[in-house]
Scaffold this motif. Structure first.
Motif, PDB file in Angstrom:
ATOM      1  N   GLN B  14      -4.946   1.507  14.987  1.00 50.50           N
ATOM      2  CA  GLN B  14      -4.473   0.101  15.341  1.00 50.50           C
ATOM      3  C   GLN B  14      -3.505  -0.460  14.292  1.00 50.50           C
ATOM      4  OE1 GLN B  14      -3.871  -1.087  18.284  1.00 50.50           O
ATOM      5  NE2 GLN B  14      -2.451  -2.596  17.147  1.00 50.50           N
ATOM      6  N   GLN B  15      -4.378  -0.245  12.770  1.00 55.04           N
ATOM      7  CA  GLN B  15      -3.661  -0.874  11.752  1.00 55.04           C
ATOM      8  C   GLN B  15      -2.412  -0.072  11.369  1.00 55.04           C
ATOM      9  OE1 GLN B  15      -6.309  -0.745   8.500  1.00 55.04           O
ATOM     10  NE2 GLN B  15      -4.847  -1.816   6.995  1.00 55.04           N
ATOM     11  N   ALA B  16      -2.453   1.264  11.643  1.00 54.30           N
ATOM     12  CA  ALA B  16      -1.073   2.139  11.382  1.00 54.30           C
ATOM     13  C   ALA B  16      -0.084   1.633  12.472  1.00 54.30           C
ATOM     14  CB  ALA B  16      -1.452   3.440  11.644  1.00 54.30           C
ATOM     15  N   LEU B  17      -0.422   1.650  13.525  1.00 53.83           N
ATOM     16  CA  LEU B  17       0.648   1.178  14.553  1.00 53.83           C
ATOM     17  C   LEU B  17       1.103  -0.373  13.870  1.00 53.83           C
ATOM     18  CD1 LEU B  17       2.153   1.502  17.353  1.00 53.83           C
ATOM     19  CD2 LEU B  17       0.129   0.518  18.298  1.00 53.83           C
ATOM     20  N   ASP B  18       0.229  -1.234  13.726  1.00 56.52           N
ATOM     21  CA  ASP B  18       0.875  -2.525  13.179  1.00 56.52           C
ATOM     22  C   ASP B  18       1.912  -2.441  12.177  1.00 56.52           C
ATOM     23  OD1 ASP B  18      -0.730  -3.696  14.994  1.00 56.52           O
ATOM     24  OD2 ASP B  18      -2.076  -4.347  13.563  1.00 56.52           O
ATOM     25  N   PHE B  19       1.678  -1.534  11.366  1.00 58.83           N
ATOM     26  CA  PHE B  19       2.566  -1.224  10.252  1.00 58.83           C
ATOM     27  C   PHE B  19       3.676  -0.395  10.628  1.00 58.83           C
ATOM     28  CE2 PHE B  19       4.110   0.743   6.293  1.00 58.83           C
ATOM     29  CZ  PHE B  19       4.194  -0.486   5.426  1.00 58.83           C
ATOM     30  N   TYR B  20       3.600   0.663  11.104  1.00 53.79           N
ATOM     31  CA  TYR B  20       4.686   1.611  11.190  1.00 53.79           C
ATOM     32  C   TYR B  20       5.743   0.946  12.170  1.00 53.79           C
ATOM     33  CZ  TYR B  20       3.033   5.087   8.158  1.00 53.79           C
ATOM     34  OH  TYR B  20       2.528   5.900   6.908  1.00 53.79           O
ATOM     35  N   ALA B  21       5.064   0.336  13.403  1.00 55.30           N
ATOM     36  CA  ALA B  21       6.061  -0.247  14.321  1.00 55.30           C
ATOM     37  C   ALA B  21       6.579  -1.559  13.951  1.00 55.30           C
ATOM     38  CB  ALA B  21       5.417  -0.188  15.790  1.00 55.30           C
ATOM     39  N   GLY B  22       5.433  -2.385  13.655  1.00 54.36           N
ATOM     40  CA  GLY B  22       5.575  -3.733  13.463  1.00 54.36           C
ATOM     41  C   GLY B  22       6.311  -3.996  12.065  1.00 54.36           C
ATOM     42  N   THR B  23       6.111  -3.587  11.104  1.00 49.67           N
ATOM     43  CA  THR B  23       6.662  -3.684   9.397  1.00 49.67           C
ATOM     44  C   THR B  23       7.747  -2.772   9.606  1.00 49.67           C
ATOM     45  OG1 THR B  23       4.391  -4.330   8.861  1.00 49.67           O
ATOM     46  CG2 THR B  23       6.251  -4.179   7.210  1.00 49.67           C
ATOM     47  N   VAL B 106      16.463   7.772 -10.301  1.00 49.88           N
ATOM     48  CA  VAL B 106      16.183   8.768 -11.066  1.00 49.88           C
ATOM     49  C   VAL B 106      17.417   9.939 -11.122  1.00 49.88           C
ATOM     50  CG1 VAL B 106      13.939   8.538 -10.734  1.00 49.88           C
ATOM     51  CG2 VAL B 106      14.997   9.614  -8.877  1.00 49.88           C
ATOM     52  N   GLY B 107      18.554   9.406 -11.402  1.00 46.50           N
ATOM     53  CA  GLY B 107      19.577  10.302 -10.887  1.00 46.50           C
ATOM     54  C   GLY B 107      20.571  10.466  -9.643  1.00 46.50           C
ATOM     55  N   PRO B 108      20.117  11.618  -8.717  1.00 49.97           N
ATOM     56  CA  PRO B 108      20.617  11.824  -7.651  1.00 49.97           C
ATOM     57  C   PRO B 108      20.171  10.920  -6.477  1.00 49.97           C
ATOM     58  CG  PRO B 108      18.935  13.331  -8.257  1.00 49.97           C
ATOM     59  CD  PRO B 108      19.297  12.680  -9.280  1.00 49.97           C
ATOM     60  N   VAL B 109      19.205  10.211  -6.767  1.00 55.54           N
ATOM     61  CA  VAL B 109      18.438   9.233  -5.981  1.00 55.54           C
ATOM     62  C   VAL B 109      17.875   7.937  -6.461  1.00 55.54           C
ATOM     63  CG1 VAL B 109      17.756  10.929  -3.789  1.00 55.54           C
ATOM     64  CG2 VAL B 109      16.390  10.613  -5.818  1.00 55.54           C
ATOM     65  N   ILE B 110      17.906   6.957  -5.708  1.00 59.37           N
ATOM     66  CA  ILE B 110      16.909   5.838  -6.266  1.00 59.37           C
ATOM     67  C   ILE B 110      15.619   5.799  -5.273  1.00 59.37           C
ATOM     68  CG2 ILE B 110      16.799   3.492  -6.658  1.00 59.37           C
ATOM     69  CD1 ILE B 110      20.060   3.203  -6.410  1.00 59.37           C
ATOM     70  N   VAL B 111      14.626   5.730  -5.798  1.00 61.18           N
ATOM     71  CA  VAL B 111      13.166   5.800  -4.981  1.00 61.18           C
ATOM     72  C   VAL B 111      12.485   4.720  -5.449  1.00 61.18           C
ATOM     73  CG1 VAL B 111      13.319   8.546  -5.031  1.00 61.18           C
ATOM     74  CG2 VAL B 111      12.316   7.215  -6.964  1.00 61.18           C
ATOM     75  N   ALA B 112      11.621   4.393  -4.269  1.00 63.41           N
ATOM     76  CA  ALA B 112      10.517   3.506  -4.503  1.00 63.41           C
ATOM     77  C   ALA B 112       9.418   3.907  -3.657  1.00 63.41           C
ATOM     78  CB  ALA B 112      10.980   2.087  -3.831  1.00 63.41           C
ATOM     79  N   VAL B 113       8.178   3.511  -4.243  1.00 67.47           N
ATOM     80  CA  VAL B 113       7.126   4.009  -3.301  1.00 67.47           C
ATOM     81  C   VAL B 113       6.238   2.842  -2.663  1.00 67.47           C
ATOM     82  CG1 VAL B 113       5.037   5.273  -3.413  1.00 67.47           C
ATOM     83  CG2 VAL B 113       6.821   6.041  -4.958  1.00 67.47           C
ATOM     84  N   LEU B 114       5.937   2.986  -1.395  1.00 59.14           N
ATOM     85  CA  LEU B 114       5.146   1.642  -0.835  1.00 59.14           C
ATOM     86  C   LEU B 114       3.720   2.098  -0.264  1.00 59.14           C
ATOM     87  CD1 LEU B 114       5.291   1.583   2.455  1.00 59.14           C
ATOM     88  CD2 LEU B 114       7.793   1.131   1.735  1.00 59.14           C
ATOM     89  N   ASP B 115       2.726   1.272   0.005  1.00 55.77           N
ATOM     90  CA  ASP B 115       1.566   1.522   0.433  1.00 55.77           C
ATOM     91  C   ASP B 115       1.512   1.187   2.022  1.00 55.77           C
ATOM     92  OD1 ASP B 115      -1.068   1.121   1.494  1.00 55.77           O
ATOM     93  OD2 ASP B 115      -1.566   0.438  -0.486  1.00 55.77           O
ATOM     94  N   ASP B 116       1.297   2.129   2.790  1.00 60.19           N
ATOM     95  CA  ASP B 116       1.594   1.858   4.190  1.00 60.19           C
ATOM     96  C   ASP B 116       0.225   1.240   4.998  1.00 60.19           C
ATOM     97  OD1 ASP B 116      -0.866   3.963   4.720  1.00 60.19           O
ATOM     98  OD2 ASP B 116       0.143   5.021   5.920  1.00 60.19           O
ATOM     99  N   THR B 117      -0.705   0.681   4.013  1.00 62.00           N
ATOM    100  CA  THR B 117      -2.108  -0.100   4.398  1.00 62.00           C
ATOM    101  C   THR B 117      -3.031   0.581   5.007  1.00 62.00           C
ATOM    102  OG1 THR B 117      -1.410  -0.860   6.429  1.00 62.00           O
ATOM    103  CG2 THR B 117      -0.471  -2.184   4.693  1.00 62.00           C
ATOM    104  N   CYS B 118      -2.844   2.076   5.335  1.00 62.47           N
ATOM    105  CA  CYS B 118      -3.950   2.742   6.037  1.00 62.47           C
ATOM    106  C   CYS B 118      -4.041   4.125   5.593  1.00 62.47           C
ATOM    107  CB  CYS B 118      -3.636   2.776   7.575  1.00 62.47           C
ATOM    108  SG  CYS B 118      -1.873   3.198   8.094  1.00 62.47           S
ATOM    109  N   GLY B 119      -4.006   4.015   3.785  1.00 68.49           N
ATOM    110  CA  GLY B 119      -4.240   5.361   3.293  1.00 68.49           C
ATOM    111  C   GLY B 119      -3.181   6.144   2.675  1.00 68.49           C
ATOM    112  N   ASN B 120      -2.025   5.744   2.764  1.00 71.82           N
ATOM    113  CA  ASN B 120      -1.203   6.702   2.398  1.00 71.82           C
ATOM    114  C   ASN B 120       0.090   5.964   1.568  1.00 71.82           C
ATOM    115  OD1 ASN B 120      -1.658   9.075   4.136  1.00 71.82           O
ATOM    116  ND2 ASN B 120      -1.712   7.397   5.723  1.00 71.82           N
TER     117      ASN B 120
END
Lengths: 93, 129
Positions: B14-23, B106-120
């Motif tokens: 459910q938390q994953a659904l809130d994040f992936y769909a909602g956010t 980082v050259g060929p790409v600009i990257v960022a890393v975020l927390d999915d709130t459910c472990g990844n």
């Protein structure tokens, strides 16, 4: 505690400090990316982790666990020992 | 042949659904009750060609040590391509999303890393070349 001279003797560790000066609180993943992209250094993740352990042991890097991830930050305080031990002096003065 | 479905292991569906769909704005493509868990898939965009992501419960004992170790070292599980990473970073930060790495060139790409709130952790990437 590892001494700062040993910690600074290695080029990869100096590059890690260079990158940490640019930004606090970096993950191992970010540091590995920066070594590869900016310094053309591609040691294994495990090797970078060991380098960070040496820097942490010398007091030059602090590691904070936040949430699920570990974040690395530079602390240059121990470097003052170098200037205290050998204050700036020009030859002949 | 096409890559139809790929899994992301999550602490709580459910938390994953809130994040992936909602956010993040994924669309739900299946939500089927299966006893304790659900067959829950989402995708980006409304194209049938888009790969589905199964938000998979961490049932197997090998999964948690694996995902925990990746997260501890800051390693993202997958990459989401974006056109304007600064705008996404701003938008998601305003929604309360935690970034372990802000947009970094980082050259060929600009990257960022975020927390999915459910472990990844997830990487955002904007191609610059």
């Amino acid at each position: 505690m590892a001494d700062i001279y040993k910690a600074l003797a290695d080029g990869t560790r100096r590059a890690l400090l260079d990158e940490l000066v640019e930004r606090d609180e970096q993950t191992l993943f970010e540091l590995c990316s920066r070594l590869a992209m900016k310094h053309d250094l591609t040691p294994t993740r495990q090797a970078v982790s060991q380098h960070l352990d040496v820097l942490e042991s010398a007091g030059l890097v602090t590691v904070e666990r936040r949430g699920r991830y570990k974040l690395h930050t530079i602390d240059t305080t121990p470097l003052a020992e170098i200037a205290e031990r050998w204050p700036t002096r020009k030859a002949g003065t | 042949m096409k890559l139809q479905t790929i899994s992301i292991f999550v602490d709580d569906q459910q938390q994953a659904l809130d994040f992936y769909a909602g956010t993040l704005g994924f669309e739900v493509t299946a939500d089927v009750p299966l006893g304790e868990h659900r067959w829950l898939t989402v995708r980006l965009g409304d194209s049938d060609a888009a790969t589905e992501v199964s938000l998979e419960p961490k049932g197997h004992p090998a999964v948690a040590p694996f995902t925990d170790a990746l997260a501890a070292d800051g390693i993202p599980w997958c990459v989401l391509g974006v056109d304007d990473i600064d705008a996404e970073h701003q938008r998601l930060t305003a929604l309360g999303v935690t970034f372990t790495q802000p947009p970094t060139d980082v050259g060929p790409v600009i990257v960022a890393v975020l927390d999915d709130t459910c472990g990844n952790l997830l990487q955002l990437a904007q191609r610059t070349g």
